[in-house]
Write an enzyme that holds these catalytic residues in place. Structure first.
Site, PDB file in Angstrom:
ATOM      1  N   GLY A 253      -2.766  10.775  12.177  1.00 33.46           N
ATOM      2  CA  GLY A 253      -3.725  11.428  11.722  1.00 33.46           C
ATOM      3  C   GLY A 253      -3.942  10.480  10.244  1.00 33.46           C
ATOM      4  N   ALA A 254      -3.446   9.881   9.470  1.00 47.02           N
ATOM      5  CA  ALA A 254      -3.839   8.924   8.034  1.00 47.02           C
ATOM      6  C   ALA A 254      -5.396   8.475   8.400  1.00 47.02           C
ATOM      7  CB  ALA A 254      -2.492   8.331   7.571  1.00 47.02           C
ATOM      8  N   ASP A 256      -7.155   9.530  10.608  1.00 58.55           N
ATOM      9  CA  ASP A 256      -8.512  10.299  10.348  1.00 58.55           C
ATOM     10  C   ASP A 256      -8.733  11.041   9.134  1.00 58.55           C
ATOM     11  OD1 ASP A 256      -8.106   9.426  13.505  1.00 58.55           O
ATOM     12  OD2 ASP A 256      -6.804  12.154  13.914  1.00 58.55           O
TER      13      ASP A 256
HETATM   14  P1  ADP Z   1      -5.462   4.475  11.247  1.00 61.82           P
HETATM   15  O1  ADP Z   1      -4.685   5.514  11.481  1.00 61.82           O
HETATM   16  O2  ADP Z   1      -7.360   4.468  11.508  1.00 61.82           O
HETATM   17  O3  ADP Z   1      -5.309   3.102  12.455  1.00 61.82           O
HETATM   18  P2  ADP Z   1      -4.186   3.511   9.262  1.00 61.82           P
HETATM   19  O4  ADP Z   1      -3.348   3.433   9.367  1.00 61.82           O
HETATM   20  O5  ADP Z   1      -4.613   1.964   8.107  1.00 61.82           O
HETATM   21  O6  ADP Z   1      -5.621   4.232   9.729  1.00 61.82           O
HETATM   22  O7  ADP Z   1      -4.639   4.297   8.184  1.00 61.82           O
HETATM   23  C1  ADP Z   1      -5.904   4.824   7.178  1.00 61.82           C
HETATM   24  C2  ADP Z   1      -5.404   4.032   5.414  1.00 61.82           C
HETATM   25  O8  ADP Z   1      -4.159   5.483   5.415  1.00 61.82           O
HETATM   26  C3  ADP Z   1      -5.063   2.915   5.377  1.00 61.82           C
HETATM   27  O9  ADP Z   1      -6.483   2.891   4.492  1.00 61.82           O
HETATM   28  C4  ADP Z   1      -4.783   3.799   3.500  1.00 61.82           C
HETATM   29  O10 ADP Z   1      -5.256   3.928   2.311  1.00 61.82           O
HETATM   30  C5  ADP Z   1      -3.061   4.578   4.018  1.00 61.82           C
HETATM   31  N1  ADP Z   1      -2.396   5.149   4.651  1.00 61.82           N
HETATM   32  C6  ADP Z   1      -1.862   4.631   5.635  1.00 61.82           C
HETATM   33  N2  ADP Z   1      -0.785   4.125   5.950  1.00 61.82           N
HETATM   34  C7  ADP Z   1      -0.281   4.658   4.468  1.00 61.82           C
HETATM   35  C8  ADP Z   1       1.003   4.492   3.746  1.00 61.82           C
HETATM   36  N3  ADP Z   1       2.157   3.937   5.050  1.00 61.82           N
HETATM   37  N4  ADP Z   1       1.088   4.703   2.643  1.00 61.82           N
HETATM   38  C9  ADP Z   1      -0.292   4.580   1.956  1.00 61.82           C
HETATM   39  N5  ADP Z   1      -1.309   4.384   2.692  1.00 61.82           N
HETATM   40  C10 ADP Z   1      -1.272   4.562   3.401  1.00 61.82           C
END
Ligand code: ADP
Length: 311
Positions: A253-254, A256
């Site tokens: 959900g990051a 989202d």
């Molecule tokens: P999705 O879930 O759509 O694949 P991402 O994994 O790229 O999206 O995560 C979306 C955003 O969340 C990233 O651009 C980043 O800014 C943040 N994010 C995700 N995972 C991490 C992490 N392990 N550490 C720091 N920020 C994160």
């Protein structure tokens, strides 16, 4: 009228902190990409509303109450006979996660164009839809297409996250659905490298942004996990680095959370850079806790961390 509407499926989540084969207790919550993003935006102060079908099983009231408690308007939700989709997440012994979905044939997947409130869509400032909203059924895909067309024609902005899930459909179908929707999309929220590689055959964030911009999209935010996010519009582009979390508990959900916070900022007229910083900060705070919804941060916490990290 809410500032931000989204359309899609929200499911019941049952969570176990041990492998499913061993777990005896499951904790009930809810989750679904377009709904998670509404929670993120609502927790920052945007008024939101959800367009979906809700099944009339015993989870109906749980879902409606939970959304309302988050400040999500439910007047565009249709209650229908049927069951609400459900997924189970379990944490394995070695940190690996087990996911099981029971969503095929769910009430939300029977959403169809006739469910749409045309007047609400004509007045809508921003509508978020996703590849998952399109993938759950042919009728839901048609509803996404019709809703996006109405919002676009009446001057609102359609935001789109491809959120490609090979479990739900294949890349060819997803590409065709994206191509059909492209003329209506104002804001694209893709991920890289895996998703864009599968969908577009491109992995470089600048090239991914160029693809969307060359098809008339106004703003692109390419989410790149721990690398951060590459944002671009017609005039400019920049990288915004990810905010290092204090600990990584759960990255589900990051994306989202990023979407909800980014769209909250765009609705307020913030610069692309600030919008991406807000999205990245909210997403970083989210990964510090478990769950797609429960660990989403609120406004003051996000702004405080943003200022502390980016200055
Ligand atoms: P999705 O879930 O759509 O694949 P991402 O994994 O790229 O999206 O995560 C979306 C955003 O969340 C990233 O651009 C980043 O800014 C943040 N994010 C995700 N995972 C991490 C992490 N392990 N550490 C720091 N920020 C994160």
């Amino acid at each position: 009228m809410p500032e931000l509407l989204s359309l899609g499926e929200c499911m019941i989540e049952l969570f176990a902190d041990r492998p499913l084969a061993e777990a005896t207790t499951l904790i009930k919550t809810f989750g679904g990409d377009t709904c998670n993003a509404l929670v993120a935006a609502a927790r920052l102060g945007t008024s939101t509303g959800f367009i979906t079908r809700v099944g009339d099983d015993p989870f109906r009231d749980f879902l409606l109450h939970a959304w309302r408690r988050e400040g999500i308007d439910t007047s565009l939700c249709r209650i229908v006979p049927g069951f609400n989709g459900l997924y189970l997440i379990a944490l394995g012994n070695n940190g690996a996660r087990e996911f099981i979905y029971y969503r095929s044939g769910s009430a939300a997947s029977t959403l169809e164009p006739a469910d749409l409130d045309q007047e609400a869509l004509r007045q809508c400032r921003m509508l978020l839809v996703s590849g998952i909203s399109q993938a759950i059924s042919v009728t839901a895909r048609a509803a996404v297409q019709v809703a996006s067309g109405i919002v676009h024609r009446h001057g609102g902005d359609v935001a789109y996250d491809p959120n490609f899930r090979p479990r739900l459909w294949n890349a060819e179908e997803a590409r065709a659905a994206l191509t059909a929707l492209l003329p209506t999309i104002a804001i694209a929220l893709p991920s890289a490298p895996e998703e864009s590689d599968l969908l577009l055959g491109v992995t470089d964030p600048a090239e991914i942004a160029d693809f969307y911009l060359s098809h008339g999209v106004k703003i692109v935010a390419v989410k790149c996990g721990e690398r951060g996010v590459f944002v671009a519009d017609e005039g400019a582009s920049c990288w915004v680095e990810a905010v290092p979390p204090r600990q990584v508990i759960d990255t589900s959900g990051a994306g989202d959370t990023f979407n909800g916070a980014f769209l909250h900022a765009i609705l307020r007229g913030f610069s692309l850079r600030t919008a991406a910083q807000l999205g990245a900060t909210a997403a970083s705070l989210k990964v510090e806790g478990r769950g797609a919804v429960a660990s989403q941060p609120r406004g003051p916490q996000v702004w405080e961390r943003l200022k502390a990290y980016y200055g």
